[in-house]
Design an enzyme around this catalytic site. Structure first.
Site, PDB file in Angstrom:
ATOM      1  N   ASP A  21       1.130  -1.043  -0.066  1.00  0.00           N
ATOM      2  CA  ASP A  21       0.122  -0.394  -0.597  1.00  0.00           C
ATOM      3  C   ASP A  21       0.981   1.300  -0.304  1.00  0.00           C
ATOM      4  O   ASP A  21       2.095   1.438   0.850  1.00  0.00           O
ATOM      5  CB  ASP A  21      -1.121   0.059   1.444  1.00  0.00           C
ATOM      6  CG  ASP A  21      -1.544   1.362   1.419  1.00  0.00           C
ATOM      7  OD1 ASP A  21      -1.952   1.966   0.177  1.00  0.00           O
ATOM      8  OD2 ASP A  21      -2.076   1.554   2.605  1.00  0.00           O
ATOM      9  N   ASP A  25      -3.966   3.828   2.620  1.00  0.00           N
ATOM     10  CA  ASP A  25      -5.295   3.571   3.079  1.00  0.00           C
ATOM     11  C   ASP A  25      -5.935   2.003   2.918  1.00  0.00           C
ATOM     12  O   ASP A  25      -7.159   1.509   3.148  1.00  0.00           O
ATOM     13  CB  ASP A  25      -6.421   3.918   1.685  1.00  0.00           C
ATOM     14  CG  ASP A  25      -6.087   3.222   0.635  1.00  0.00           C
ATOM     15  OD1 ASP A  25      -5.334   2.465   0.338  1.00  0.00           O
ATOM     16  OD2 ASP A  25      -6.396   3.487  -0.745  1.00  0.00           O
ATOM     17  N   ASP A  29      -1.759  -1.413  -3.756  1.00  0.00           N
ATOM     18  CA  ASP A  29      -2.172  -0.373  -5.166  1.00  0.00           C
ATOM     19  C   ASP A  29      -1.267  -0.427  -6.311  1.00  0.00           C
ATOM     20  O   ASP A  29      -0.058  -0.928  -5.825  1.00  0.00           O
ATOM     21  CB  ASP A  29      -2.078   0.380  -4.742  1.00  0.00           C
ATOM     22  CG  ASP A  29      -1.051   1.947  -3.902  1.00  0.00           C
ATOM     23  OD1 ASP A  29      -0.348   1.440  -3.751  1.00  0.00           O
ATOM     24  OD2 ASP A  29      -2.257   1.726  -2.646  1.00  0.00           O
ATOM     25  N   ASP A  98      -5.039 -10.005 -15.421  1.00  0.00           N
ATOM     26  CA  ASP A  98      -5.915 -11.674 -15.753  1.00  0.00           C
ATOM     27  C   ASP A  98      -7.510 -11.589 -16.586  1.00  0.00           C
ATOM     28  O   ASP A  98      -8.184 -10.229 -16.826  1.00  0.00           O
ATOM     29  CB  ASP A  98      -6.363 -11.227 -13.702  1.00  0.00           C
ATOM     30  CG  ASP A  98      -6.440 -12.719 -13.345  1.00  0.00           C
ATOM     31  OD1 ASP A  98      -7.048 -13.411 -13.451  1.00  0.00           O
ATOM     32  OD2 ASP A  98      -6.234 -12.633 -11.967  1.00  0.00           O
ATOM     33  N   ASP A 200      -9.304 -16.765 -16.531  1.00  0.00           N
ATOM     34  CA  ASP A 200      -9.631 -17.644 -14.753  1.00  0.00           C
ATOM     35  C   ASP A 200     -10.548 -18.079 -15.679  1.00  0.00           C
ATOM     36  O   ASP A 200     -11.778 -17.779 -16.575  1.00  0.00           O
ATOM     37  CB  ASP A 200     -10.189 -16.296 -14.539  1.00  0.00           C
ATOM     38  CG  ASP A 200     -10.970 -15.838 -13.522  1.00  0.00           C
ATOM     39  OD1 ASP A 200     -10.530 -16.492 -12.365  1.00  0.00           O
ATOM     40  OD2 ASP A 200     -12.444 -15.527 -13.375  1.00  0.00           O
ATOM     41  N   GLU A 257      -6.624 -20.805 -16.207  1.00  0.00           N
ATOM     42  CA  GLU A 257      -6.835 -22.027 -15.475  1.00  0.00           C
ATOM     43  C   GLU A 257      -8.053 -22.699 -15.875  1.00  0.00           C
ATOM     44  O   GLU A 257      -9.006 -22.568 -15.401  1.00  0.00           O
ATOM     45  CB  GLU A 257      -7.577 -20.455 -14.290  1.00  0.00           C
ATOM     46  CG  GLU A 257      -7.984 -21.075 -12.079  1.00  0.00           C
ATOM     47  CD  GLU A 257      -9.114 -20.632 -12.137  1.00  0.00           C
ATOM     48  OE1 GLU A 257      -8.708 -20.535 -10.413  1.00  0.00           O
ATOM     49  OE2 GLU A 257     -10.127 -19.838 -12.738  1.00  0.00           O
ATOM     50  N   HIS A 329      -4.186 -17.366  -4.892  1.00  0.00           N
ATOM     51  CA  HIS A 329      -4.697 -16.795  -3.719  1.00  0.00           C
ATOM     52  C   HIS A 329      -5.953 -17.346  -3.948  1.00  0.00           C
ATOM     53  O   HIS A 329      -6.896 -16.512  -3.384  1.00  0.00           O
ATOM     54  CB  HIS A 329      -5.624 -15.511  -4.761  1.00  0.00           C
ATOM     55  CG  HIS A 329      -5.942 -15.907  -5.966  1.00  0.00           C
ATOM     56  ND1 HIS A 329      -5.309 -16.299  -7.485  1.00  0.00           N
ATOM     57  CD2 HIS A 329      -7.784 -15.100  -6.414  1.00  0.00           C
ATOM     58  CE1 HIS A 329      -5.761 -16.716  -8.244  1.00  0.00           C
ATOM     59  NE2 HIS A 329      -7.518 -16.277  -7.860  1.00  0.00           N
ATOM     60  N   ASP A 330      -6.503 -18.759  -4.165  1.00  0.00           N
ATOM     61  CA  ASP A 330      -7.277 -18.848  -3.563  1.00  0.00           C
ATOM     62  C   ASP A 330      -7.273 -20.818  -2.780  1.00  0.00           C
ATOM     63  O   ASP A 330      -8.147 -21.059  -2.279  1.00  0.00           O
ATOM     64  CB  ASP A 330      -7.872 -19.966  -5.281  1.00  0.00           C
ATOM     65  CG  ASP A 330      -8.446 -18.884  -6.302  1.00  0.00           C
ATOM     66  OD1 ASP A 330      -8.873 -17.507  -5.762  1.00  0.00           O
ATOM     67  OD2 ASP A 330      -8.407 -19.111  -7.027  1.00  0.00           O
TER      68      ASP A 330
HETATM   69  C1  GLC Z   1     -11.411 -17.551 -10.112  1.00  0.00           C
HETATM   70  C2  GLC Z   1     -10.695 -16.851  -9.514  1.00  0.00           C
HETATM   71  C3  GLC Z   1     -10.893 -16.880  -7.901  1.00  0.00           C
HETATM   72  C4  GLC Z   1     -12.341 -16.005  -8.494  1.00  0.00           C
HETATM   73  C5  GLC Z   1     -13.415 -17.506  -9.520  1.00  0.00           C
HETATM   74  C6  GLC Z   1     -14.204 -16.406  -9.903  1.00  0.00           C
HETATM   75  O1  GLC Z   1     -11.176 -19.504  -9.454  1.00  0.00           O
HETATM   76  O2  GLC Z   1      -9.089 -17.365  -9.142  1.00  0.00           O
HETATM   77  O3  GLC Z   1     -10.372 -16.380  -7.477  1.00  0.00           O
HETATM   78  O4  GLC Z   1     -13.250 -16.558  -7.026  1.00  0.00           O
HETATM   79  O5  GLC Z   1     -12.207 -17.905 -10.013  1.00  0.00           O
HETATM   80  O6  GLC Z   1     -14.053 -15.311 -10.850  1.00  0.00           O
HETATM   81 CA    CA Z   2      -3.298   2.090  -1.372  1.00  0.00          CA
END
Ligand code: GLC
Ligand code: CA
Length: 564
Positions: A21, A25, A29, A98, A200, A257, A329-330
């Protein structure tokens, strides 16, 4: 297999909201990312994938896009984005965006227009169905984040489909006008100078020709989306068109993905001239999944992990190049998922890094993985941000699971584990923000942080640097990038070992995930000799091989060049 510029590179995933950051905030970013490019360069990263930073209500943290041509003001401006692309280029790095096009946000202009005029052009961008007077839904599919896949189209007598959250209406890929909009957007970003995209949830874009019910698989009467995906055929037409019209003209790098692909699809997806450059190997993330929910998911151990890894290589063979991960991140943190509490040490984290990183494929590092960040303890459901974790909790409670066990499940699986702020230092809020972070940092940041690890040559971070440098070393690169992946098949309990092999060179990669030392018999091979060996990298003492037996101490990993 055709050689590509990205094969010998190293990729890094940034979750922008939690990376750095710059303005206090509490939200990471683009300026924050720019300020850390030198850090990434130092580490040895070439390709940087940004989770979504487009304009979004952030209902699913940016995977719900309301304008594909705008940066969300919380992340910065388009000028910041251009600066990031240019600064990355200066450092010989490339940025991936993404591409989230199975669905948009219900706050996207297309959706608003569809509500105003469901029979008009934009109604055709979505899957709409008339409401049934008796209230029966068009299908009994359960969305990934819980509840039915159908929701009222506001102000109309229609319903729209969403396989994810209701704030993520599915886009209708059967409609050529929608597809052209997607391709236009891809080209627009490529023109801005990005290197390509992570794509994605792409397997969801194709629905079966006739939408219908499937047998219910929980007592909510609904049926997993996977059932309809198994029946959907012909996704290749869309993917091939997207490749030809949007990716190929720019030679874009793309990583899909892809879950649940059909085995015969692999060559089409990532073989020469495939739809994508590469796709993630999710075999160990999918391990143990249960239709009932996270609470019922079987947890993976090292032996099962080895099985997934070896199985994936057998499947892919020479067809293409997977992208390899231990977390994203998942998913939970790799150190917490794959390592037992006793193994969750710096040595154990280095061992895990070694075996996944030197597989054949493009290694991705998820932010914080390089310092060995871990899951955080989730004590109450109120502290959760992630919509799928909240749903998983409710599913567990409804199934009669105790609160304690449900929370323990989340501590293990919650997507929030990977989304806590990057731990830059031991300063307040881990040096991530001067304000209040949008999601509380992991309490262990004083012990696990970048600043501290930069000072030590034996840190996890230093080890990742060595690992990256080794994979790029001209003396071993041909083998470590392109060499065959040859598993040591009858590995002992808690051991992962494999060879990387070319006609000229053999490198052994081995790790012992137990606490006692171990002897590993290596299969005899007339082309290699176990006598003149050289340890290229280890988290312990130089590895000893005598009479074809490799000795590793507890938690030791070693990369060994074998003689000819
Ligand atoms: C993918 C992303 C995930 C998201 C999902 C819907 O699996 O990695 O974070 O919630 O798609 O877009
Ligand atoms: Ca910020």
């Amino acid at each position: 297999m055709e050689r590509k510029w990205w094969h010998d590179k190293v990729a890094y995933q940034i979750y922008p909201k939690s990376f750095m950051d710059s303005n206090g905030d509490g939200i990471g970013d683009l300026k924050g990312i720019i300020s850390k490019l030198d850090y990434l360069k130092e580490l040895g990263v070439d390709i940087v994938w940004l989770s979504p930073i487009y304009q979004s209500p952030l209902a699913d943290e940016g995977y719900d896009i309301s304008d594909y041509y705008a940066i969300d003001p919380r992340f910065g401006t388009m000028e910041d984005m251009e600066e990031l692309i240019a600064e990355a280029k200066k450092r010989d790095m490339t940025i991936l965006m993404d591409l989230v096009v199975n669905h948009c946000s219900d706050e996207h202009e297309w959706f608003r227009k569809a509500c105003e005029d469901p029979d008009g052009k934009y109604g055709g961008f979505f899957y709409l169905r008339d409401k049934d007077p008796e209230g029966k839904l068009p299908t009994n599919w359960r969305s990934y984040f819980g509840g039915p896949c159908w929701e009222e189209l506001p102000g109309t007598d229609k319903l729209y489909m969403h396989v994810f959250h209701k704030k993520q209406p599915d886009l209708n890929w059967e409609n050529p006008a929608l597809r052209e909009e997607v391709y236009k957007n891809i080209r627009w970003w490529m023109e801005k100078g990005i290197g390509g995209f992570r794509i994605d949830a792409i397997i969801n874009i194709k629905k079966p020709a006739v939408l219908h019910d499937y047998p219910a698989d929980r007592d909510d009467g609904l049926s997993s989306v996977n059932n309809m995906l198994a029946e959907a055929e012909g996704i290749g037409e869309f993917l091939g068109e997207m490749r030809d019209k949007a990716f190929a003209p720019y030679d874009a790098f793309t990583v899909g993905e892809v879950f649940n692909e059909k085995e015969e699809d692999l060559p089409l997806f990532i073989g020469d001239g495939g739809y994508f450059s590469t796709m993630f190997d999710f075999s160990s993330e999918l391990y143990g999944r249960s239709d009932k929910g996270w609470f019922d998911t079987k947890r993976i151990d090292i032996d099962a992990y080895r099985g997934c890894m070896f199985g994936a290589h057998e499947k892919i063979g020479d067809i293409g190049f997977y992208s390899t991960i231990i977390e994203n991140h998942d998913e939970p943190r790799g150190a917490s998922r794959y390592l037992t509490p006793e193994m969750r040490t710096e040595a154990g984290k280095k061992a895990l890094a070694t075996v996944y990183f030197l597989r054949r494929g493009l290694p991705f590092i998820y932010q914080g993985q390089e310092i060995g960040m871990e899951n955080k303890e989730i004590r109450t459901v109120e502290e959760l941000d992630d919509i799928s974790s909240i749903d998983a909790y409710q599913v567990a409670i409804r199934a009669g699971i105790s609160k304690e066990r449900a929370l323990e499940t989340l501590t293990f699986f919650s997507r929030d584990n990977a989304r806590t702020p990057m731990q830059w230092s031991g300063a307040e809020h881990a040096g991530f923000t001067a304000g209040d972070p949008w999601l509380l940092e992991n309490a262990n940041y004083k012990r696990i942080n970048v600043e501290e690890q930069l000072k030590r040559d034996d840190s996890v971070l230093a080890y990742y640097k060595k690992l990256i440098a080794l994979r790029k070393d001209p003396a071993y690169k041909e083998t470590l990038v392109y060499g065959d992946f040859v598993p040591v098949k009858d590995c002992a309990h808690n051991v992962i070992a494999y060879f990387r092999k070319t006609d000229e060179q053999t490198i052994l990669v081995a790790a012992n995930f137990g606490s006692d030392s171990i002897a590993i018999s290596l299969p005899a091979d007339e082309k290699i000799s176990f006598s003149e060996t050289k340890t290229l990298l280890t988290n312990g003492e130089d590895a000893r091989i005598e009479d074809g037996v490799l000795r590793l101490s507890g938690q030791q990993a070693a990369v060994v060049l074998l003689g000819r």
